[in-house]
Design a protein around this motif. Structure first.
Motif, mmCIF file in Angstrom:
data_model
loop_
_atom_site.group_PDB
_atom_site.id
_atom_site.type_symbol
_atom_site.label_atom_id
_atom_site.label_comp_id
_atom_site.label_asym_id
_atom_site.label_seq_id
_atom_site.Cartn_x
_atom_site.Cartn_y
_atom_site.Cartn_z
ATOM 1 N N HIS A 60 1.027 -1.230 -0.133
ATOM 2 C CA HIS A 60 -0.037 -0.159 -0.005
ATOM 3 C C HIS A 60 0.841 1.336 -0.015
ATOM 4 N N HIS A 120 -0.887 -6.892 -6.442
ATOM 5 C CA HIS A 120 -1.139 -6.988 -5.031
ATOM 6 C C HIS A 120 -2.818 -7.438 -5.032
ATOM 7 N N GLU A 138 -9.246 -1.162 4.219
ATOM 8 C CA GLU A 138 -8.491 -2.244 4.605
ATOM 9 C C GLU A 138 -7.632 -2.119 5.836
ATOM 10 N N GLU A 178 -3.998 -10.956 -2.678
ATOM 11 C CA GLU A 178 -5.275 -10.606 -1.642
ATOM 12 C C GLU A 178 -6.535 -11.529 -2.198
HETATM 13 FE FE LIG Z 1 -4.570 -4.058 -0.049
#
Ligand SMILES: [Fe+2]
Ligand SMILES: [Fe+2]
Length: 166
Positions: free
Chosen positions: A13, A48, A116, A52
């Motif tokens: 992130h 990413h 998140e 996830e």
């Molecule tokens: Fe994420």
């Protein structure tokens, strides 16, 4: 280096936010710079969201049924990002909509990452032990090498389809 799943995802992130800032700074500069930054953003997001969707989300969904709604919302937010990424991958930086589309992508991802980090990662950290988070992180590290790197890679498309049909 930490193998904790949440630490790894937050590192991603951070890198995304850095690229977003670079893009915003490049808005007035040459199109080639924006193209280069969008290529980097698309790669970072593709890797990413793949990790996830394939590891973190199903694992959290299985272990923490209370977070089901957060996970379902996150899949939908990834889906919106996937669509924008696929469109950007097919678009030239000289297109009059290139900056607008990238800006909408950035706004969406910033909102998603915020949720998140603020809303459900802390609950995961509280509910799962350190060993469990490290084990999930190790699986993500192992998977990263073979993760898709562009939105149109077959594995990226399969991930996007699986997420809306699962
Ligand atoms: Fe994420
Ligand atoms: Fe996400």
């Amino acid at each position: 280096m930490s193998t904790d799943a949440i630490v790894l995802l937050k590192d991603d992130h951070k890198e995304m936010r850095r690229l977003f800032k670079e893009f915003q700074k490049a808005e007035e500069g040459p199109a080639s710079k924006r193209q280069q930054l969008v290529n980097q953003i698309l790669e970072a997001l593709t890797v990413h969201t793949y990790l996830e969707n394939e590891v973190m989300y199903p694992e959290v969904r299985k272990l923490l049924p209370d977070l089901e709604d957060d996970i379902l919302e996150s899949y939908e937010e990834h889906h919106v990002a996937d669509l924008l990424c696929a469109e950007l991958a097919a678009m030239d930086a000289s297109d009059e909509r290139f900056v607008a589309k990238t800006t909408v992508l950035i706004e969406n991802v910033e909102h998603h990452v915020e949720e998140e980090e603020q809303e459900w990662f802390p609950k995961v950290r509280e509910a799962l032990g350190r060993n469990q988070l490290q084990e999930i992180g190790e699986r993500m590290i192992a998977m990263r090498k073979d993760a898709p790197r562009t939105p149109t890679a077959p594995k990226a498309i399969k991930k996007a389809v699986d997420a809306v049909t699962a």
